[in-house]
Design a protein around this motif. Sequence first.
Motif, PDB file in Angstrom:
ATOM      1  N   MET A 186      83.419-115.057  53.884  1.00 29.85           N
ATOM      2  CA  MET A 186      83.194-116.401  55.064  1.00 29.85           C
ATOM      3  C   MET A 186      84.572-116.137  55.614  1.00 29.85           C
ATOM      4  N   GLU A 187      84.485-116.014  57.184  1.00 33.82           N
ATOM      5  CA  GLU A 187      85.702-116.424  57.884  1.00 33.82           C
ATOM      6  C   GLU A 187      85.757-117.318  58.794  1.00 33.82           C
ATOM      7  N   LEU A 188      86.299-118.658  57.575  1.00 35.38           N
ATOM      8  CA  LEU A 188      86.484-119.749  58.229  1.00 35.38           C
ATOM      9  C   LEU A 188      87.692-120.062  59.631  1.00 35.38           C
ATOM     10  N   GLU A 189      88.578-119.136  59.456  1.00 28.83           N
ATOM     11  CA  GLU A 189      89.100-119.309  60.330  1.00 28.83           C
ATOM     12  C   GLU A 189      88.550-118.715  62.230  1.00 28.83           C
ATOM     13  N   LYS A 190      87.742-118.218  62.092  1.00 22.51           N
ATOM     14  CA  LYS A 190      86.538-118.533  63.102  1.00 22.51           C
ATOM     15  C   LYS A 190      85.992-118.921  63.421  1.00 22.51           C
ATOM     16  N   ILE A 191      85.767-119.378  62.924  1.00 23.67           N
ATOM     17  CA  ILE A 191      84.725-121.204  62.894  1.00 23.67           C
ATOM     18  C   ILE A 191      85.359-122.458  64.045  1.00 23.67           C
ATOM     19  N   SER A 192      84.359-122.619  64.685  1.00 19.53           N
ATOM     20  CA  SER A 192      85.370-123.674  65.538  1.00 19.53           C
ATOM     21  C   SER A 192      83.728-124.972  66.205  1.00 19.53           C
ATOM     22  N   VAL A 193      83.869-125.634  65.894  1.00 16.92           N
ATOM     23  CA  VAL A 193      82.535-126.730  66.236  1.00 16.92           C
ATOM     24  C   VAL A 193      82.338-126.269  67.613  1.00 16.92           C
ATOM     25  N   THR A 194      80.981-126.733  67.876  1.00 22.14           N
ATOM     26  CA  THR A 194      79.607-125.858  68.982  1.00 22.14           C
ATOM     27  C   THR A 194      79.270-127.248  69.341  1.00 22.14           C
ATOM     28  N   SER A 195      79.061-128.552  68.423  1.00 20.12           N
ATOM     29  CA  SER A 195      78.255-129.870  68.607  1.00 20.12           C
ATOM     30  C   SER A 195      79.377-130.771  68.829  1.00 20.12           C
ATOM     31  N   ASP A 196      78.929-131.636  69.506  1.00 23.61           N
ATOM     32  CA  ASP A 196      79.225-132.661  69.558  1.00 23.61           C
ATOM     33  C   ASP A 196      78.596-134.016  68.089  1.00 23.61           C
ATOM     34  N   LYS A 197      77.724-134.012  67.268  1.00 24.81           N
ATOM     35  CA  LYS A 197      77.474-134.842  67.077  1.00 24.81           C
ATOM     36  C   LYS A 197      76.438-133.813  66.064  1.00 24.81           C
ATOM     37  N   PRO A 198      76.442-133.580  63.723  1.00 22.00           N
ATOM     38  CA  PRO A 198      75.507-133.400  62.932  1.00 22.00           C
ATOM     39  C   PRO A 198      74.312-133.837  63.194  1.00 22.00           C
ATOM     40  N   THR A 199      73.000-132.692  62.811  1.00 13.03           N
ATOM     41  CA  THR A 199      72.186-133.010  62.441  1.00 13.03           C
ATOM     42  C   THR A 199      71.935-133.975  61.632  1.00 13.03           C
ATOM     43  N   GLU A 200      70.950-134.381  61.598  1.00 12.50           N
ATOM     44  CA  GLU A 200      69.787-135.419  60.755  1.00 12.50           C
ATOM     45  C   GLU A 200      69.963-134.862  59.179  1.00 12.50           C
ATOM     46  N   PHE A 201      69.700-133.573  59.030  1.00 12.60           N
ATOM     47  CA  PHE A 201      69.436-132.752  58.029  1.00 12.60           C
ATOM     48  C   PHE A 201      70.712-132.314  57.765  1.00 12.60           C
ATOM     49  N   LYS A 227      94.220-123.633  55.545  1.00 12.90           N
ATOM     50  CA  LYS A 227      95.240-123.639  56.535  1.00 12.90           C
ATOM     51  C   LYS A 227      94.097-123.998  58.373  1.00 12.90           C
ATOM     52  N   LEU A 228      92.268-123.771  58.218  1.00 12.01           N
ATOM     53  CA  LEU A 228      91.160-124.093  59.382  1.00 12.01           C
ATOM     54  C   LEU A 228      91.887-125.300  59.371  1.00 12.01           C
ATOM     55  N   SER A 229      91.839-126.615  58.492  1.00  9.78           N
ATOM     56  CA  SER A 229      92.243-127.415  58.721  1.00  9.78           C
ATOM     57  C   SER A 229      93.500-127.792  59.564  1.00  9.78           C
ATOM     58  N   ILE A 230      94.663-127.233  59.741  1.00 10.58           N
ATOM     59  CA  ILE A 230      95.792-128.216  60.442  1.00 10.58           C
ATOM     60  C   ILE A 230      95.992-127.343  61.209  1.00 10.58           C
ATOM     61  N   GLU A 231      95.335-125.934  61.827  1.00 13.97           N
ATOM     62  CA  GLU A 231      94.816-125.269  62.628  1.00 13.97           C
ATOM     63  C   GLU A 231      94.114-126.464  64.212  1.00 13.97           C
ATOM     64  N   ARG A 232      93.047-127.029  63.625  1.00 10.19           N
ATOM     65  CA  ARG A 232      92.421-128.025  64.515  1.00 10.19           C
ATOM     66  C   ARG A 232      93.282-128.990  64.580  1.00 10.19           C
ATOM     67  N   ASN A 233      93.875-128.958  63.698  1.00 15.00           N
ATOM     68  CA  ASN A 233      94.828-130.618  63.304  1.00 15.00           C
ATOM     69  C   ASN A 233      94.110-131.108  63.187  1.00 15.00           C
ATOM     70  N   GLU A 234      92.792-131.374  62.392  1.00 10.64           N
ATOM     71  CA  GLU A 234      92.644-132.712  61.800  1.00 10.64           C
ATOM     72  C   GLU A 234      92.848-132.557  59.872  1.00 10.64           C
TER      73      GLU A 234
END
Length: 258
Positions: free
Chosen positions: A1-16, A75-82
């Motif tokens: 899984m390439e976590l470093e390349k993942i970016s959030v693409t929606s404003d809110k999660p689905t119900e599922f 690493k991903l959390s720090i990159e996202r500043n989360e």
Amino acid sequence: MELEKISVTSDKPTEFQLREFETALVNLQNGMVPEAKNALSNLLDQRAPISSLAVIVGNAALLDEDIPLAERCVKLSIERNESVSDALMLQAIIEAKLATNPQHKAMGNPRIRIESLLQQSIAADASNARPFFELATLRRFEKRNEEALELLESASNRLGQSDSIMSVNLAKELVKLEQLQDSELAQSAPTGTDVQSLLCAAYVAARLGDPNKAAELVAQARSVTPLKTFNQLLKDPAFVPWRKEPALEKFFPKQKTN
């Protein structure tokens, strides 16, 4: 899984996604760690826009002894500043685990790096109690008990959850007992029936060479405490010398070995 390349693409999660997330958290609480980790990792793969998801996956990965995934999530959390403070603290815990692995070749002094990460965690969020608690634990292993007590007081001032308050309050009392000579211990043993008093009295009994009495006291503490809370309290460094004591080992959560 390439976590470093993942970016959030929606404003809110689905119900599922929200249902999957809640189920995974329940599984974590119930000790179903691999199942929870896999479900949370899948949500990360799906780019579910759940706040602090990367550090949550990292925590689950660490519980499952999946160090590579935990490090990538940090690493991903720090990159996202989360949740940067939590991510840095998680990295410190990872470093501590790696330091106990004889096959791991550390770069420099692990203790210095761990302390630096915890100090950075505190700097990133001065309201976060956990890095103060973890740094206090490090000071206790170094026998720097006065500093540990100061850090525990700082952690206590930042707490909001009852389980965490119990852990810090117990730690404070155990540090005080650890500083006493054996000749002073017996008269300092608490006599109350609350979990803190029982565990402190168990520490005194174990240190004074009566593990059977200690086991009786720990059993009483177990009977009045939720299992998750009880297991968390027994992680205190003061109990480390008795984790393999025949009369007491059954009370300690089993440690994973790889």
